[in-house]
Design a protein around this motif. Structure first.
Motif, PDB file in Angstrom:
ATOM      1  N   VAL A 165       5.896 -10.309   1.693  1.00  0.00           N
ATOM      2  CA  VAL A 165       5.276  -9.792   0.591  1.00  0.00           C
ATOM      3  C   VAL A 165       5.739  -8.501   0.014  1.00  0.00           C
ATOM      4  CG1 VAL A 165       3.296  -9.670  -0.694  1.00  0.00           C
ATOM      5  CG2 VAL A 165       3.366 -11.519   1.124  1.00  0.00           C
ATOM      6  N   GLN A 166       6.134  -8.426  -1.265  1.00  0.00           N
ATOM      7  CA  GLN A 166       6.504  -7.357  -1.841  1.00  0.00           C
ATOM      8  C   GLN A 166       5.441  -6.591  -2.755  1.00  0.00           C
ATOM      9  OE1 GLN A 166      10.368  -7.308  -3.649  1.00  0.00           O
ATOM     10  NE2 GLN A 166      11.335  -8.090  -2.046  1.00  0.00           N
ATOM     11  N   ILE A 167       4.745  -5.478  -2.430  1.00  0.00           N
ATOM     12  CA  ILE A 167       3.844  -4.941  -3.292  1.00  0.00           C
ATOM     13  C   ILE A 167       4.109  -3.509  -3.844  1.00  0.00           C
ATOM     14  CG2 ILE A 167       1.186  -4.325  -3.344  1.00  0.00           C
ATOM     15  CD1 ILE A 167       1.087  -6.246  -1.052  1.00  0.00           C
ATOM     16  N   VAL A 168       3.857  -3.031  -5.256  1.00  0.00           N
ATOM     17  CA  VAL A 168       4.212  -2.063  -5.766  1.00  0.00           C
ATOM     18  C   VAL A 168       3.018  -1.245  -5.907  1.00  0.00           C
ATOM     19  CG1 VAL A 168       4.425  -0.740  -8.073  1.00  0.00           C
ATOM     20  CG2 VAL A 168       5.869  -2.529  -7.213  1.00  0.00           C
ATOM     21  N   ASP A 169       3.001  -0.043  -5.229  1.00  0.00           N
ATOM     22  CA  ASP A 169       1.866   0.850  -4.981  1.00  0.00           C
ATOM     23  C   ASP A 169       1.009   0.992  -6.338  1.00  0.00           C
ATOM     24  OD1 ASP A 169       0.063   2.895  -3.739  1.00  0.00           O
ATOM     25  OD2 ASP A 169       1.027   4.318  -5.207  1.00  0.00           O
TER      26      ASP A 169
ATOM     27  N   THR B 148       2.258 -12.403  11.534  1.00  0.00           N
ATOM     28  CA  THR B 148       1.744 -13.609  11.052  1.00  0.00           C
ATOM     29  C   THR B 148       2.161 -13.445   9.364  1.00  0.00           C
ATOM     30  OG1 THR B 148       0.144 -14.088  12.416  1.00  0.00           O
ATOM     31  CG2 THR B 148       0.174 -15.277  10.333  1.00  0.00           C
ATOM     32  N   ARG B 149       1.589 -11.934   8.888  1.00  0.00           N
ATOM     33  CA  ARG B 149       1.783 -11.555   7.475  1.00  0.00           C
ATOM     34  C   ARG B 149       2.860 -10.418   7.575  1.00  0.00           C
ATOM     35  NH1 ARG B 149      -3.446 -11.754   4.052  1.00  0.00           N
ATOM     36  NH2 ARG B 149      -3.998 -10.106   5.774  1.00  0.00           N
ATOM     37  N   ARG B 150       3.878 -10.409   6.658  1.00  0.00           N
ATOM     38  CA  ARG B 150       4.645  -9.089   6.787  1.00  0.00           C
ATOM     39  C   ARG B 150       4.665  -8.707   5.227  1.00  0.00           C
ATOM     40  NH1 ARG B 150       6.483 -12.987   9.867  1.00  0.00           N
ATOM     41  NH2 ARG B 150       7.893 -13.941   7.973  1.00  0.00           N
ATOM     42  N   VAL B 151       4.543  -7.355   5.034  1.00  0.00           N
ATOM     43  CA  VAL B 151       4.476  -6.822   3.800  1.00  0.00           C
ATOM     44  C   VAL B 151       5.329  -5.791   3.477  1.00  0.00           C
ATOM     45  CG1 VAL B 151       2.765  -5.785   1.792  1.00  0.00           C
ATOM     46  CG2 VAL B 151       1.896  -7.535   3.692  1.00  0.00           C
ATOM     47  N   VAL B 152       5.846  -5.341   2.611  1.00  0.00           N
ATOM     48  CA  VAL B 152       6.707  -4.201   2.231  1.00  0.00           C
ATOM     49  C   VAL B 152       6.194  -3.642   0.978  1.00  0.00           C
ATOM     50  CG1 VAL B 152       9.059  -3.260   1.535  1.00  0.00           C
ATOM     51  CG2 VAL B 152       8.986  -5.221   3.045  1.00  0.00           C
ATOM     52  N   LEU B 153       5.733  -2.306   1.070  1.00  0.00           N
ATOM     53  CA  LEU B 153       5.083  -1.487   0.181  1.00  0.00           C
ATOM     54  C   LEU B 153       6.108  -0.335  -0.338  1.00  0.00           C
ATOM     55  CD1 LEU B 153       1.435  -1.007   1.260  1.00  0.00           C
ATOM     56  CD2 LEU B 153       2.060  -1.693  -0.969  1.00  0.00           C
ATOM     57  N   GLY B 154       6.048  -0.145  -1.787  1.00  0.00           N
ATOM     58  CA  GLY B 154       6.820   0.878  -2.318  1.00  0.00           C
ATOM     59  C   GLY B 154       6.391   1.274  -3.428  1.00  0.00           C
ATOM     60  N   ASP B 155       6.992   2.330  -3.993  1.00  0.00           N
ATOM     61  CA  ASP B 155       6.651   2.928  -5.278  1.00  0.00           C
ATOM     62  C   ASP B 155       7.320   2.271  -6.606  1.00  0.00           C
ATOM     63  OD1 ASP B 155       9.153   4.071  -5.070  1.00  0.00           O
ATOM     64  OD2 ASP B 155       8.589   6.198  -4.964  1.00  0.00           O
ATOM     65  N   GLY B 156       8.155   1.481  -6.387  1.00  0.00           N
ATOM     66  CA  GLY B 156       9.022   0.925  -7.512  1.00  0.00           C
ATOM     67  C   GLY B 156      10.341   1.136  -7.710  1.00  0.00           C
TER      68      GLY B 156
END
Length: 337
Positions: free
Chosen positions: A194-198, A170-178
């Motif tokens: 959703v893109q999220i910077v650590d 339902t929700r897909r998230v990509v996490l990374g250090d920038g």
């Protein structure tokens, strides 16, 4: 004996020790625990050959979860890179961070997929036990707009998310250090995620600015950094940028941090992410770099070839992802057929 000096059972044991410890230690474990004498060089050759089989199958066997198998409501994809020490012959002509401009390492790129439906006492998402899978290799993520096929690493990530049923979440998230390559890949292949910077990396950038501006041991830098961290937690990015701007003209670290925050504003909406119950940390990915790569491949005295380290990484990722038994059953069935 499959045309070799190892029975299938011993070869399976060699694969397990080769994925876990050094080849010398693998030789000792086989001797002490199984009473089997396999020379160290044979452990190396057999483990790497098995790893190459697994690596080839990883590219060939890409099966999504069965339709009736539930997928976690929220799935995370994390990407990172970590250097592995290489033999000199594998580094010819490669630029690096050594004083003379040379390199001692090659970068392994790692893709991690996990879920975090559990919460700790403070309501922070916690990785679900057994939910983490890994896939990694020394591969390029570079891709030109004119390329018809995805980069080697992008194709690896796509295979892994298919196996995990990422598109069904339902929700897909990509996490990374920038790192730019992470967001280029995420935007190209997972535009709806959703893109999220650590958060830790973002705070570390601000701490680095404080040290660069005030000195590493100054009493002024620490409160300045703490104030910026609080603003970051509160989502006050304009306040962070206002505090950075006076230093950006004279300090390179501050200038780079201004660009970093401005470029990643949409990925740094931490109050919104936390309110939605999303992870804001790449701790699982950082741990993956250590567990999947560092623990086995970055020990003192180790120097790898690209083919050798890719084989052992494939073997280790297969084991850590809980796929070794499935691989072995398919392999045994193919041999029997």
């Amino acid at each position: 004996m499959e045309g070799t000096s190892l029975s299938p059972g011993v070869l399976r044991m060699v694969g397990l020790v080769g994925a876990t410890v050094s080849f010398e230690e693998g030789h000792e474990f086989l001797r002490d625990l199984a009473g089997v004498q396999v020379p160290t060089t044979h452990v190396e050759r057999a483990a790497e050959a098995l790893g190459r089989e697994i690596g080839a199958e990883e590219r060939r066997v890409v099966e999504p979860p069965p339709p009736d198998e539930p997928v976690a409501p929220t799935l995370y994809v994390g990407m990172d890179g970590t250097g592995v020490p290489m033999r000199t012959s594998e580094l010819a002509g490669r630029a690096g961070k050594q004083p003379n401009g040379s390199s001692k390492t090659r970068e392994v790129k790692l893709c991690t997929v996990w879920s975090a439906e559990r919460r700790d006492a403070e309501g922070t998402p916690v990785r679900d036990a057994g939910s983490v899978t890994y896939s990694a290799a020394i591969e390029s993520a570079a891709q030109r707009d004119t390329d018809e096929a995805p980069s080697e690493f992008a194709a690896r990530v796509e295979r892994e998310v298919v196996r995990r049923g990422f598109e069904r979440a339902t929700r897909r998230v990509v996490l990374g250090d920038g790192a730019l390559w992470i967001w280029n890949l995420a935007t190209e292949h997972f535009p709806d995620a959703v893109q999220i910077v650590d958060l830790f990396h973002a705070k570390q950038h601000l701490s680095d600015v404080a040290k660069a501006v005030y000195g590493p041991h100054s009493d002024l830098g620490k409160p300045w950094a703490r104030a910026r961290h609080d603003e970051l937690d509160a989502g006050q990015l304009d306040a962070v940028l206002r505090a950075l701007q006076p230093h950006a003209g004279t300090n390179d670290e501050a200038r780079k941090c201004v660009e970093y925050v401005a470029r990643n504003r949409e990925r740094m909406r931490y109050p919104e992410f936390k309110a939605a119950g999303l992870c804001t940390s790449t701790g699982v990915v950082e741990a993956g770099c250590k567990v999947a790569i560092g623990t086995r491949c970055k020990r003192a005295g180790m120097h790898w070839t690209v083919a050798g380290v890719d084989a052992i990484i494939a073997l280790r990722c297969c084991k850590l992802s809980g796929r070794f038994e499935d691989f072995w059953e398919r392999r045994s069935a193919a041999r029997a057929a």
